[in-house]
Every structure is written in structure tokens, then in C-alpha cells.
Scaffold this motif. Structure first.
Motif, PDB file in Angstrom:
ATOM      1  N   GLN A  20       7.090  44.101  45.805  1.00 50.66           N
ATOM      2  CA  GLN A  20       7.156  44.323  47.245  1.00 50.66           C
ATOM      3  C   GLN A  20       7.268  43.004  47.978  1.00 50.66           C
ATOM      4  OE1 GLN A  20       3.842  47.243  47.737  1.00 50.66           O
ATOM      5  NE2 GLN A  20       5.367  48.205  49.028  1.00 50.66           N
ATOM      6  N   PRO A  22       8.823  41.085  51.279  1.00 52.27           N
ATOM      7  CA  PRO A  22       9.244  41.539  52.611  1.00 52.27           C
ATOM      8  C   PRO A  22      10.728  41.349  52.904  1.00 52.27           C
ATOM      9  CG  PRO A  22       7.861  39.583  52.749  1.00 52.27           C
ATOM     10  CD  PRO A  22       7.805  40.057  51.345  1.00 52.27           C
ATOM     11  N   GLY A  23      11.325  40.281  52.377  1.00 55.22           N
ATOM     12  CA  GLY A  23      12.702  39.989  52.780  1.00 55.22           C
ATOM     13  C   GLY A  23      12.731  39.830  54.286  1.00 55.22           C
ATOM     14  N   TYR A  24      13.816  40.229  54.897  1.00 56.15           N
ATOM     15  CA  TYR A  24      13.804  40.257  56.360  1.00 56.15           C
ATOM     16  C   TYR A  24      13.843  41.722  56.773  1.00 56.15           C
ATOM     17  CZ  TYR A  24      14.751  39.675  61.223  1.00 56.15           C
ATOM     18  OH  TYR A  24      14.639  39.744  62.598  1.00 56.15           O
ATOM     19  N   LEU A  25      12.737  42.221  57.293  1.00 50.96           N
ATOM     20  CA  LEU A  25      12.558  43.632  57.643  1.00 50.96           C
ATOM     21  C   LEU A  25      12.963  44.539  56.478  1.00 50.96           C
ATOM     22  CD1 LEU A  25      13.853  43.739  61.333  1.00 50.96           C
ATOM     23  CD2 LEU A  25      11.569  43.295  60.505  1.00 50.96           C
ATOM     24  N   ASP A 113       6.356  27.742  56.368  1.00 45.87           N
ATOM     25  CA  ASP A 113       5.821  29.095  56.345  1.00 45.87           C
ATOM     26  C   ASP A 113       6.891  30.144  56.611  1.00 45.87           C
ATOM     27  OD1 ASP A 113       3.197  28.304  55.806  1.00 45.87           O
ATOM     28  OD2 ASP A 113       2.939  27.695  57.876  1.00 45.87           O
ATOM     29  N   HIS A 114       8.143  29.755  56.431  1.00 49.09           N
ATOM     30  CA  HIS A 114       9.209  30.740  56.618  1.00 49.09           C
ATOM     31  C   HIS A 114       9.186  31.752  55.465  1.00 49.09           C
ATOM     32  CE1 HIS A 114      10.907  28.255  59.736  1.00 49.09           C
ATOM     33  NE2 HIS A 114      10.855  27.215  58.928  1.00 49.09           N
ATOM     34  N   ILE A 115       9.575  32.946  55.796  1.00 50.23           N
ATOM     35  CA  ILE A 115       9.663  33.972  54.747  1.00 50.23           C
ATOM     36  C   ILE A 115      11.139  34.206  54.448  1.00 50.23           C
ATOM     37  CG2 ILE A 115       9.176  36.385  54.156  1.00 50.23           C
ATOM     38  CD1 ILE A 115       6.778  36.187  56.100  1.00 50.23           C
ATOM     39  N   LEU A 118      14.723  33.813  55.846  1.00 48.30           N
ATOM     40  CA  LEU A 118      14.777  33.233  57.188  1.00 48.30           C
ATOM     41  C   LEU A 118      14.218  31.812  57.158  1.00 48.30           C
ATOM     42  CD1 LEU A 118      15.192  33.743  60.275  1.00 48.30           C
ATOM     43  CD2 LEU A 118      12.900  34.651  60.325  1.00 48.30           C
ATOM     44  N   PHE A 164      19.145  33.439  62.303  1.00 55.38           N
ATOM     45  CA  PHE A 164      19.575  34.823  62.506  1.00 55.38           C
ATOM     46  C   PHE A 164      20.185  35.020  63.892  1.00 55.38           C
ATOM     47  CE2 PHE A 164      18.088  37.590  58.991  1.00 55.38           C
ATOM     48  CZ  PHE A 164      17.745  36.549  58.131  1.00 55.38           C
TER      49      PHE A 164
ATOM     50  N   ASP B 630      10.013  47.721  66.551  1.00 58.46           N
ATOM     51  CA  ASP B 630      11.117  47.457  65.619  1.00 58.46           C
ATOM     52  C   ASP B 630      10.618  47.365  64.176  1.00 58.46           C
ATOM     53  OD1 ASP B 630      13.384  47.350  67.016  1.00 58.46           O
ATOM     54  OD2 ASP B 630      13.808  45.220  66.658  1.00 58.46           O
ATOM     55  N   VAL B 631       9.582  46.577  64.020  1.00 60.75           N
ATOM     56  CA  VAL B 631       9.040  46.304  62.688  1.00 60.75           C
ATOM     57  C   VAL B 631       8.418  47.564  62.083  1.00 60.75           C
ATOM     58  CG1 VAL B 631       7.212  45.047  61.497  1.00 60.75           C
ATOM     59  CG2 VAL B 631       8.690  43.847  63.093  1.00 60.75           C
ATOM     60  N   LYS B 634      10.574  50.185  60.570  1.00 63.93           N
ATOM     61  CA  LYS B 634      11.103  49.875  59.244  1.00 63.93           C
ATOM     62  C   LYS B 634      10.019  49.770  58.175  1.00 63.93           C
ATOM     63  CE  LYS B 634      15.180  47.544  61.067  1.00 63.93           C
ATOM     64  NZ  LYS B 634      14.999  47.779  62.498  1.00 63.93           N
ATOM     65  N   LEU B 760      -1.655  32.507  59.161  1.00 65.22           N
ATOM     66  CA  LEU B 760      -1.381  31.303  59.941  1.00 65.22           C
ATOM     67  C   LEU B 760      -0.059  30.726  59.453  1.00 65.22           C
ATOM     68  CD1 LEU B 760      -4.897  29.617  59.682  1.00 65.22           C
ATOM     69  CD2 LEU B 760      -4.109  31.234  61.384  1.00 65.22           C
ATOM     70  N   SER B 761       0.835  30.426  60.353  1.00 64.80           N
ATOM     71  CA  SER B 761       2.105  29.858  59.902  1.00 64.80           C
ATOM     72  C   SER B 761       2.629  28.828  60.886  1.00 64.80           C
ATOM     73  CB  SER B 761       3.131  30.968  59.692  1.00 64.80           C
ATOM     74  OG  SER B 761       3.074  31.889  60.733  1.00 64.80           O
ATOM     75  N   VAL B 763       5.433  28.043  62.222  1.00 63.72           N
ATOM     76  CA  VAL B 763       6.807  28.370  62.622  1.00 63.72           C
ATOM     77  C   VAL B 763       6.827  28.691  64.112  1.00 63.72           C
ATOM     78  CG1 VAL B 763       7.519  29.286  60.377  1.00 63.72           C
ATOM     79  CG2 VAL B 763       6.486  30.813  62.042  1.00 63.72           C
ATOM     80  N   ASN B 767      11.793  35.615  68.037  1.00 59.65           N
ATOM     81  CA  ASN B 767      11.774  37.048  67.715  1.00 59.65           C
ATOM     82  C   ASN B 767      11.905  37.273  66.216  1.00 59.65           C
ATOM     83  OD1 ASN B 767      11.568  37.602  70.356  1.00 59.65           O
ATOM     84  ND2 ASN B 767      13.644  38.378  70.622  1.00 59.65           N
ATOM     85  N   PHE B 768      12.808  36.515  65.590  1.00 61.69           N
ATOM     86  CA  PHE B 768      13.084  36.761  64.173  1.00 61.69           C
ATOM     87  C   PHE B 768      11.913  36.319  63.289  1.00 61.69           C
ATOM     88  CE2 PHE B 768      17.312  36.174  66.141  1.00 61.69           C
ATOM     89  CZ  PHE B 768      17.741  37.478  66.023  1.00 61.69           C
ATOM     90  N   GLU B 769      11.360  35.161  63.609  1.00 53.83           N
ATOM     91  CA  GLU B 769      10.205  34.688  62.819  1.00 53.83           C
ATOM     92  C   GLU B 769       9.044  35.662  62.973  1.00 53.83           C
ATOM     93  OE1 GLU B 769       9.915  32.499  60.632  1.00 53.83           O
ATOM     94  OE2 GLU B 769      11.309  30.856  60.980  1.00 53.83           O
ATOM     95  N   LYS B 771       9.086  38.817  63.840  1.00 56.81           N
ATOM     96  CA  LYS B 771       9.355  40.094  63.158  1.00 56.81           C
ATOM     97  C   LYS B 771       9.167  39.933  61.648  1.00 56.81           C
ATOM     98  CE  LYS B 771      13.284  41.640  65.446  1.00 56.81           C
ATOM     99  NZ  LYS B 771      14.402  42.581  65.570  1.00 56.81           N
ATOM    100  N   SER B 772       9.675  38.810  61.140  1.00 62.18           N
ATOM    101  CA  SER B 772       9.580  38.555  59.713  1.00 62.18           C
ATOM    102  C   SER B 772       8.111  38.532  59.264  1.00 62.18           C
ATOM    103  CB  SER B 772      10.251  37.220  59.431  1.00 62.18           C
ATOM    104  OG  SER B 772      10.099  36.856  58.108  1.00 62.18           O
ATOM    105  N   HIS B 773       7.275  37.842  60.035  1.00 58.02           N
ATOM    106  CA  HIS B 773       5.868  37.737  59.653  1.00 58.02           C
ATOM    107  C   HIS B 773       5.115  39.045  59.887  1.00 58.02           C
ATOM    108  CE1 HIS B 773       6.731  33.461  59.349  1.00 58.02           C
ATOM    109  NE2 HIS B 773       5.643  33.402  58.612  1.00 58.02           N
ATOM    110  N   TYR B 775       6.430  42.001  59.722  1.00 60.50           N
ATOM    111  CA  TYR B 775       6.861  42.921  58.670  1.00 60.50           C
ATOM    112  C   TYR B 775       6.098  42.620  57.382  1.00 60.50           C
ATOM    113  CZ  TYR B 775       9.770  45.661  55.562  1.00 60.50           C
ATOM    114  OH  TYR B 775      10.195  46.584  54.648  1.00 60.50           O
ATOM    115  N   ALA B 776       5.977  41.320  57.085  1.00 58.73           N
ATOM    116  CA  ALA B 776       5.241  40.931  55.876  1.00 58.73           C
ATOM    117  C   ALA B 776       3.796  41.427  55.946  1.00 58.73           C
ATOM    118  CB  ALA B 776       5.270  39.416  55.726  1.00 58.73           C
ATOM    119  N   LEU B 779       3.771  45.246  55.455  1.00 61.13           N
ATOM    120  CA  LEU B 779       4.097  45.560  54.065  1.00 61.13           C
ATOM    121  C   LEU B 779       2.869  45.319  53.177  1.00 61.13           C
ATOM    122  CD1 LEU B 779       6.732  46.303  52.418  1.00 61.13           C
ATOM    123  CD2 LEU B 779       6.688  43.936  51.674  1.00 61.13           C
TER     124      LEU B 779
END
Lengths: 214, 784
Positions: A20, A22-25, A113-115, A118, A164, B630-631, B634, B760-761, B763, B767-769, B771-773, B775-776, B779
Motif C-alpha cells: 500500500q 500512496p503514490g499520488y492520490l 519529505d516528498h512522496i 511528487l 504537477f 478530493d482526497v 479517492k 511532519l514534513s 515541504v 495543493n498537490f503536496e 493532497k499527497s500527504h 492521501y498518505a 491510506l
């Protein structure tokens, strides 16, 4: 032994694809096209056309597919088509050209800390590359004698970032350098008929567009 | 004239509504008071819009420092006010606020500024009232529970009104800025003197509000004597509202008999000065806006106090009183019935708030007081049950000190409760609790909550103290053998259930059932480490090793006690990213998720200090909600975001209040497994919404400018390693970005915290960062 290796490979592939991440969404697979332009270089050239008057330009197109296998790691496979053109800038005349085709496996390690996929990353790749020279003025070259083509392994190290545009599209500026594991020597004849250049490392500046597939 | 008639009509309507509601409130089955009707305008307007309305006022400032201070004041105030108004604790369109408004109207009569003043009741146990610069007067239920008549309330409201009229809030803010910047008369003052200067200014404002408030009050027909008594309310605000002696018969049964020395024959005198001395050094400074809670009981002015001493304030008022002549003296002008009705509601509310904040002993005593007049109230009986439950679970897990009031802080008849709890210890209180709960259960056999509580207390007691079933059930004839059994248990504890076991077959079956379950669980533990029930037993057994020591040595030196307390508190405190969720994966996976009022904070850091950027935070909040949707679409599609409500969604605000209370309480309990005070309401909410889990989430985005040291280093490295200069300069001069996500997840059914995550990050909060975090995070939540 082979069976064990196969099972291990199968298991690790299963783990990677089913973990699992995350990828991007949730999207882990992306396809991208990148245009790479090498820094122009002088010298290193065949005495065929006379010294110091030649510039060579590297230009590649890379089609790649990346798959996020971890929060920080992407594995990918890419095809690279390109050429290294030699150009007589004094006489404004195109000279010999090396056409390259490469297949590469690469990994991108996302920084900070990028996932993945991204943000900023360091890319490492191992490519199998085949190059063939074409030269309008050289009969031997044009007829594809063995001496004028070569295959070799090259390693690349790069730095880039995925920015993105929306939830599906991204663009990727990058800079990378190639380190040839065995030097490119398509010419074995040390005469004035064929090229005698040797390829060293060069920087490639790239800009790519990617799309997240699923 | 027309206006007066209208006011009169509104007042009459208000009183009619009070009497109507009075008939509908069932104190036996009391449910917490809620807001109703339509959301008032001030609850709907954005904080930034409120701030922008003040632009003209800010522009009028004469000096730069004043303009800056005003700008910051209105900005901070608008956002702080919204936080109060929109978290559901402020009641509106309710009986209490209607009554308070009616009293305020009595004082203000035909004053022009009357229309600017809005009085609201705020649910809080603190005895306090405070005013904002915008004319909002908030009166706490804690204060309403303590005031004895309408006149006392009227004097307090007069005082608060004068804070508004004389703009004390903003003046205090500007003065503080001047003091801190050392402007004007504050030049060349050292830190201590600056601190004292701020407090002195605050005391001046309080004195002014007293005198001007009294002048206003004197014009009404309220009695003078209540001015004095209203100060007494403030002076003794640390005491419970009642003073009924706590009777032995309330806890004892035929066999649960407590030793005589557990019962005080005399109580400590009511002495505010002694109380202050006892807490000296532990009382935090209160902010300027936290105006009227009394922190100034001593006779002499405390230089560090925001308020003058009560005696000084009274002396000043007595001088003024002598100048006035009063013909009519009334304690009530609006309605005596309404006042006592309001007071009763506030007291009922107060008990719940005591429970929510783990002031179990106070809740017990307050409920006991109210039971004297409402002996049939199921609500009050259950409050007693919950208080005993809380003490038992905390004590049996070695965390008694977290909920226990030291005897030196209690005075009057109330002192008996902490004294008794101290003597009884965890085992004694648990035996008392089971005895009491069993009686209440007999009255309400279908009450699920009572069953859970009773089970929990008995399990906790048996797991903690019993080696054999007979440790708690023995016979009088067996007293000779007492010393040979669990020596740490006193006879009054060991005999505590004898009456029930002997005379109540149902209890005996129940008791045996629980005991056998524990034995079974112990056996299972040996074979399986993952058994959840056994895990509970294991945790509690571990912690109770300390408890056993504690109960037998309650008068140990304080130092040792504090060390033990720290150790045990650490055991129940939640650590971020702790493994709380073992075996709870099913909770999140398929259930519906509720996201409770997500918060976004944008702040700027420089030189080690951080400033919240309020407008950016408000905009960021809207952005965050969009991104979350949004997150979640998904990741966890079965979700609902509970956001601050619109005009017609008043029930949503009530729900937010309930959920906020629940979240706060659960966080206070940490890893302790006891059901929450509002268990039934929470279950009803979950059933109504069909939801399983709740996430309380906030995102903080920080942009931190680099300090001078980093910049100098960057330049130096650039000079030394010239080719890498762009990298060094970029790193040295560009601000650092941080995006942090804090989220806690609770399961409704289990009534438990199941996850506490902090991501904690470094970044940007794009919006994209984000959403990415996010979502993580979601998940990961599904994975647990």
C-alpha cells in the motif's frame, strides 16, 4: 537455484505491486516523454574534418514509464532515441551523426519529505545503448560497416523534480550526466576515413511531460 | 417611545419562552442544554470580514504604534471571537441567554449603546464573565451556578458592560504593546517592571469598571447589599456552589462500613487567603481578556494580579455607596422563578462539565448537593455513578493523582469528599462504586451505559486487587482469617460486597460471572499474548502494582508521590504515532468516517518566534476542506466532513459541541479505557449519522525565514566553494517550508482513541503536496 531465484523475484514483484503505497492520490504508474539536450562540446573529434572547427550536439527523446514502489522510490523502464550530431559551425555544414537507441532501467529516489511521484528526486539508471554513425560524405559509414556502430552499457545520474499541473499531468525539468561503463569507440580504424572520436561524459538538460495512468 | 414598547414586548416574549421551557425541561432525565432557532449573524460572518469592518477605526489611530496595535488587535480579536462562537460552547436562542439579555436590558434601560451589547451564556465550569471589544458579554455556566440572585448577576453585568463602554479590551492591548516596546512612560523599564506595569494598568481598568458599573447599577432598582455579596461569589469561586454536609449514609450499606476516622468532624474554615496560599505558585497568570475570574482574593493588592484585591474593590465601592441613597431594594426585577430555573440548569450543566474535565470529586459533591432537592433525578444519579467510575478507573490504574483534589485545596463541607476518597483509595472507591451503581442499575435495568460502567469498575477492581474471589466477599465469622488473606485489603473493603452477595442472588451471579471471565482471560493470556481482553488486564495489572503501594501509603512524602505520578501519567499519555491500534484495523477499513471541523493554520516564523497569519489561515481552511473532499473521494469514499454550519444548521453546531467535548475528554483519558461521559449521546449521534469513526484533523503550514547566521554561512561557503554558490545561496536565503498534519482518530462504537498521527514534513503547503500527504495519511489509517 534458478527456481529459488525465480520464486524470490516473483515474491518481491508481488510485494512491490501489492504494497500500500500512496503514490499520488493512489496513482502509482505514470508515462512520460522527455526531451534531453546535451551541452555542446568541442574537440574530441576526428581529424577527418579538421580540428577545432566542429561542435557536437547531443539530443535525445526518452519515453519512460515509472511505477512508485515506495513512498520515496520509483522504479522505471525507458526507451531513448537520439542522436549526437557533429556540426561544422564555421562552414555551417552538418557532418557525421550518431544515432542512438537505448533501453534503460532506472530508479528515482525522492528527496526530503516528498512522496513519490511528487517533488524533487535523484535518478539513477543503467542503460544498454546502441549507436550507429551516419555520414553523408563517408561511403563506409553509410553502408553500415561494423566499425561504425557500437553497443555499450552506460550509467546515468540525474537530478529532477516532478511539478504537477493537475491531478493527472506533470512536467519534469531535469539535469543528468552519463557515465559510460565502457567507452564508446565505434571506430577501430585509425585513419582519416572514419571517425575516431571517443565519447566522454556530458550533461543533459531535459524537460518532460508525464501523465499518471493509474 | 415606540422603541421602549418594542423592548418591553421582546422582554415579555423572552420571559414567556423561559416559563414555557421551564415546563418542558425534565430534570429527572435531563439532557444538556443546546442552542436552537436560526444562527445569529455574528456566528456566520467570516473572521476576516469582521476584521475588514474595522478598517475605518484603525485608520483613525493617531500614532504608528497605535495603528499597528489596533490593526493587530482587531485581527486577532476577530479570529479569537470566531473560535469561541463557532465551537458550539456558546448558547444562543436559549432560555439562559434570553434571561441574561433581559437582566442586561433592566440595567441599560434606554441607553443608546444597548443595541451593541449581546449577552451569551458559554458552557464552562470556570466562574467567570468577560467582555470583548465588540460588545459580546459572555457569562459562564460556572458563574450562573454560583450567583445567588438576579441582583448579583446584574452587578456583574454592569461591570462587564463598562469594560465595553470604556473600550478596556483594546486600550489594554495598545497599552501592552507600548509597554513591550518601551514607548513613552515605559522607556528604560526592565522586563519585571514592564510586566508589573501591564498588570497595574489592568487593575486600573478593573477599578474603573467597578465604579462606573456601580453607577449604572445604582440607577436600577436592584439592591445595594448584593454588590457586596457578588464580590463574595467571586471571592469563593474556588468552592462548589453548595455546602451540604456529605452524609455517611450516602455511601454505606449493611456491610460496606467505613472506619470512623474517614469522616471529618470539623472542616477547614472558608478562607480565600489560605486557599490562595495553598495554590501559590501553581496559578497561571490570566490574560487580560480573561477579565473577571477572581485571582485577587488577598487583602493587599498583589502587584502581579490583573485585578485589585476584593477588599480594596469593596472599599472603593462602599465610599460611593454612601453617597447614594437607595429607596427600593430588590433582589429580583426580571423574574425570581426564571433566575432559579436558570441557576438550576447551570448547576446541572456544571456537573457534566466537572465530569468532562475529570473533576470527579467535585462532580460527585455537586451532584450530591443537587440530589438533595431532586432525589429522583436519573441524570444526577448517573452523574454520581460516572464520578465514582472515573475515580475508580484512574485510581486502579495508578493515576489517582490526576483526578484527586488534595485536601488542602478544599474547605467547608466539600472537604469531606477529597478526604474520603484519599482514605478509601482505589479499592475502597471501587467497592463503593459497585455498591452504588448496582442500586441505580436495579432502578434502571435497561440502561446499557450503567451496565458497561458497572462491568468496567468491577473488572478493574478484581483485576487490580484480587488474588482470590473471596478477597471481596467473605463472612463476618471469617474475620479471624482476614489477616491470612490479601493483607493489603482492609476489612471494610473485603466485606464490601457481602450484603449484596448474601441478599441479592442476581448480584452474586453477576459477580461470579465477571470473576470467572477474568480468570478465563488470565488463562488465555498464558496461551495467547494477543488476546485483547487480556491485554487490558496485563496493562492494568502492571500499573496497579504502583497503585497497591500507593493505596497503602497514601501519606508518603510528596516527592515520591510525584515521581510515581509522572511514571503512571506517562503510561496513559498518548504519544504521537504510537501503536494504539493493535487489533483495531476493522474499525477504519469499512466504516464511515466523520471529519470534525478541520483546521488550517498558516504561520510565519522568524528569529525563533512564530506569528499566525489569520487571514491566510481562514482562506487556507476553505482550501483544506476542498482538498480533503478530493482526497477522501479517492481514499475513504464513505465520509462526511462536519464543517461550521450555515444559518439553518443549528443542530450541526450542537453536534460540533458534543463531538468537541468528546474529543477533548478522550484525549484527556489517553490510553485509559473507560467510556466517556456522553457515551449515550455519542452512540446516538453515531447511529443517527451511520458513522463509525471520527477524525479530528489540523494542518499547520509554517514558512520560516532563515536567521542571520544561516545567511552569513551561505555567503562564506559560496566564496569558498564558488561553483556551488547558487546552491549555498539558495539554501541560506530561501525560507524553509513545513507542512505538518496532526490527526487523531476515534472509534464511536468502542468509544476509544484508535490512532494519533503526526506527519511532519519539510515541504510547501501547495495543493498537490498537501493532497499527497493527506492521501498518505488516510491510506495509512486504512491500514491500521
Amino acid at each position: 537455484m534458478r527456481k529459488l531465484l525465480f520464486i524470490t523475484l516473483l515474491l518481491s514483484s508481488f510485494c512491490i505491486t501489492n504494497s500500500q503505497v500512496p503514490g499520488y492520490l493512489g496513482k502509482r504508474l505514470s508515462v512520460s516523454a522527455t526531451e534531453l539536450l546535451g551541452s555542446p562540446t568541442w574537440g574530441q573529434y576526428s581529424p577527418r574534418y579538421g580540428p577545432e572547427s566542429i561542435i557536437n550536439i547531443h539530443h535525445f527523446t526518452r519515453i519512460a514509464s515509472d511505477y512508485a514502489v515506495g513512498n520515496k522510490t520509483v522504479l522505471g523502464l525507458s526507451c531513448c532515441f537520439g542522436s549526437m550530431g557533429f556540426f561544422d559551425y564555421i562552414n555551417d555544414y552538418p557532418l557525421a551523426k550518431l544515432n542512438a537507441t537505448a533501453i534503460e532501467v532506472h530508479t528515482k529516489l525522492f528527496l526530503g519529505d516528498h512522496i513519490a511521484p511528487l517533488g524533487k528526486f535523484i535518478s539513477l539508471g543503467l542503460a544498454y545503448q546502441r549507436m550507429k554513425e551516419t555520414d553523408p560524405l563517408n561511403y563506409s559509414v553509410n553502408y553500415g560497416f561494423k566499425e561504425y556502430s557500437s553497443s555499450f552499457f552506460t550509467f546515468h545520474l540525474g537530478f529532477g523534480a516532478n511539478f504537477f499541473i493537475n491531478d493527472f499531468l506533470y512536467f519534469t525539468p531535469s539535469i543528468e550526466t552519463n557515465l559510460h561503463l565502457n567507452g564508446l569507440e565505434p571506430v577501430t580504424l585509425d585513419d582519416y576515413i572514419a571517425s575516431r572520436w571517443q565519447v566522454s561524459s556530458y550533461a543533459l538538460f531535459g524537460i518532460g511531460v508525464g501523465v499518471l495512468v493509474f | 417611545m415606540m422603541k421602549n414598547k418594542l423592548s418591553l414586548l421582546l422582554l415579555l416574549l423572552g420571559l414567556v419562552s423561559i416559563s414555557t421551557i421551564a415546563q418542558t425541561v425534565d430534570f429527572n432525565n435531563y439532557t444538556p442544554f443546546q442552542s436552537s432557532g436560526t444562527l445569529p449573524d455574528e456566528f456566520r460572518t467570516n473572521s476576516y470580514a469582521k476584521y475588514k469592518e474595522k478598517e475605518a477605526v484603525i485608520a483613525k489611530a493617531k500614532t504608528k504604534i497605535e495603528r499597528e496595535a489596533k490593526d493587530q488587535y482587531y485581527l486577532e480579536n476577530a479570529f479569537a471571537l470566531d473560535n469561541i462562537l463557532k465551537d458550539g460552547k456558546v448558547l444562543f436562542n436559549d432560555t439562559i441567554s434570553a434571561y441574561l439579555t433581559a437582566v442586561m436590558d433592566k440595567i441599560l434601560e434606554n441607553r443608546e449603546t444597548k443595541k451593541n451589547v449581546r449577552v451569551y451564556c458559554i458552557k464552562s465550569a470556570v466562574v467567570n464573565a468577560y467582555t470583548t471589544g465588540e460588545g459580546f458579554v459572555f457569562v459562564t455556566t460556572g458563574l450562573l451556578a454560583c450567583v445567588r440572585n438576579e441582583a448579583q448577576l446584574a452587578f456583574i453585568l454592569s461591570h462587564e458592560y463598562m469594560h465595553y463602554v470604556y473600550k478596556h479590551s483594546i486600550k489594554g492591548y495598545i497599552e501592552t504593546k507600548k509597554v513591550l516596546k518601551g514607548k513613552g512612560e515605559y522607556q528604560n523599564l526592565d522586563y519585571d517592571k514592564k510586566y508589573l506595569a501591564r498588570k497595574a494598568f489592568s487593575r486600573e481598568q478593573e477599578s474603573e469598571a467597578d465604579l462606573k458599573g456601580f453607577e449604572l447599577y445604582a440607577k436600577s432598582d436592584y439592591s445595594y447589599e448584593d454588590v457586596d455579596s457578588s464580590f463574595q461569589v467571586l471571592k469563593y469561586s474556588y468552592l462548589p456552589f453548595g455546602s451540604v454536609p456529605f452524609k455517611r449514609s450516602f455511601i454505606e450499606s449493611n456491610t460496606f462500613k467505613t472506619p470512623d476516622d474517614f469522616w471529618l468532624t470539623t472542616y477547614a474554615d472558608l478562607d480565600a487567603k489560605a486557599y490562595e496560599a495553598a495554590v501559590n505558585g501553581k496559578v497561571e497568570d490570566k490574560s487580560d481578556s480573561d477579565a473577571d475570574s477572581d485571582d485577587s482574593n488577598s487583602e493587599d493588592d498583589d502587584e502581579t494580579s490583573t485585578h485589585p484585591s476584593i477588599d480594596k474593590r469593596l472599599d472603593a465601592l462602599h465610599e460611593r455607596m454612601d453617597e447614594e441613597t437607595k429607596t427600593t431594594k430588590k433582589h429580583f426585577l426580571v423574574s425570581e422563578d426564571a433566575f432559579y430555573f436558570i441557576q438550576k440548569i447551570s448547576r446541572f450543566e456544571l456537573v457534566r462539565m466537572n465530569l468532562l474535565t475529570q473533576n470527579y470529586e467535585r462532580a460527585l459533591y455537586n451532584a450530591y448537593n443537587l440530589l438533595q432537592t431532586d432525589p429522583q433525578s436519573k441524570y444526577l444519579k448517573k452523574c454520581v455513578v460516572k464520578a465514582l467510575y472515573g475515580i475508580s478507573i484512574y485510581a486502579n490504574s495508578g493515576n489517582m493523582s490526576k483526578v484527586h483534589v488534595k485536601q488542602k485545596f478544599a474547605q467547608g463541607p466539600w472537604e469531606q469528599v477529597p478526604a474520603l476518597v484519599n482514605k478509601l483509595g482505589g479499592a475502597g472507591v471501587s467497592v463503593w462504586a459497585v455498591n452504588y451503581i448496582w442500586q441505580v442499575r436495579k432502578e434502571y435495568p435497561n440502561d446499557k451505559e450503567l451496565k458497561i460502567i458497572c462491568d468496567d469498575v468491577l473488572k478493574s477492581l478484581l483485576k487490580t486487587y484480587s488474588k482470590r474471589k473471596k478477597d471481596f466477599v467473605t463472612s463476618y465469622s471469617d474475620t479471624a482469617g482476614l489477616t491470612t488473606r490479601n493483607k493489603k485489603l482492609k476489612p471494610y473493603i473485603r466485606l464490601g460486597f457481602l450484603d449484596l452477595v448474601t441478599n441479592d442472588a442476581e448480584f452474586k451471579t453477576y459477580y461470579d460471572g465477571i470473576y470467572n471471565k477474568i480468570i478465563e482471560a488470565k488463562k488465555q493470556k498464558e496461551s495467547s499474548e494477543n488476546d485483547e481482553l487480556e491485554e487490558v488486564a496485563s496493562e492494568e495489572t502492571k500499573s496497579t502494582k504502583t497503585t497497591k503501594k500507593k493505596t497503602s501509603t497514601t501519606e508518603k512524602e510528596e516527592e515520591t508521590e510525584e515521581d510515581e505520578t509522572k511514571k503512571n501519567n506517562a503510561a496513559i499519555e498518548i504519544q504521537w504515532n504510537d501503536k494504539l491500534t493493535k487489533g483495531n484495523s476493522a474499525y477504519i477499513k469499512d466504516g464511515k468516517l466523520v471529519i470534525l471541523t478541520p483546521h488550517y493554520y498558516q504561520s510565519k516564523g522568524e528569529d525563533g518566534s512564530q506569528t499566525i497569519l489569520y487571514p491566510e489561515s481562514e482562506k487556507g481552511n476553505e482550501r483544506l476542506i476542498g482538498l480533503l473532499a478530493d482526497v477522501l473521494d479517492k481514499s475513504i469514499p464513505n465520509y462526511e466532513i462536519i464543517n461550521r454550519p450555515t444559518a439553518e444548521e443549528v443542530q450541526q453546531l450542537n453536534d460540533i459541541s458534543l463531538l468537541n467535548d468528546w474529543v477533548d475528554e478522550r484525549l484527556d483519558h489517553g490510553k485509559l479505557k473507560l467510556i466517556s461521559v456522553d457515551y449515550e449521546r455519542i452512540q446516538a449521534y453515531a447511529a443517527k449519522k451511520g458513522c463509525d469513526n471520527l477524525v479530528s484533523l489540523s494542518v499547520s503550514s509554517v514558512v520560516e525565514n532563515k536567521d542571520l547566521g544561516s545567511k552569513i554561512s551561505a555567503v562564506m561557503y559560496s566564496v569558498m566553494l564558488f561553483p556551488l554558490a547558487p546552491i549555498f545561496l539558495y539554501k541560506g536565503f530561501s525560507p524553509a517550508h513545513y507542512t505538518n498534519i496532526y490527526a487523531v482518530t476515534f472509534n464511536f462504537k468502542k468509544d476509544r482513541l484508535v490512532d494519533a498521527t503526526r506527519q511532519l514534513s519539510s515541504v510547501r503547503s501547495s495543493n498537490f503536496e498537501l493532497k499527497s500527504h493527506l492521501y498518505a495519511y488516510f491510506l495509512n489509517l486504512k491500514k491500521i
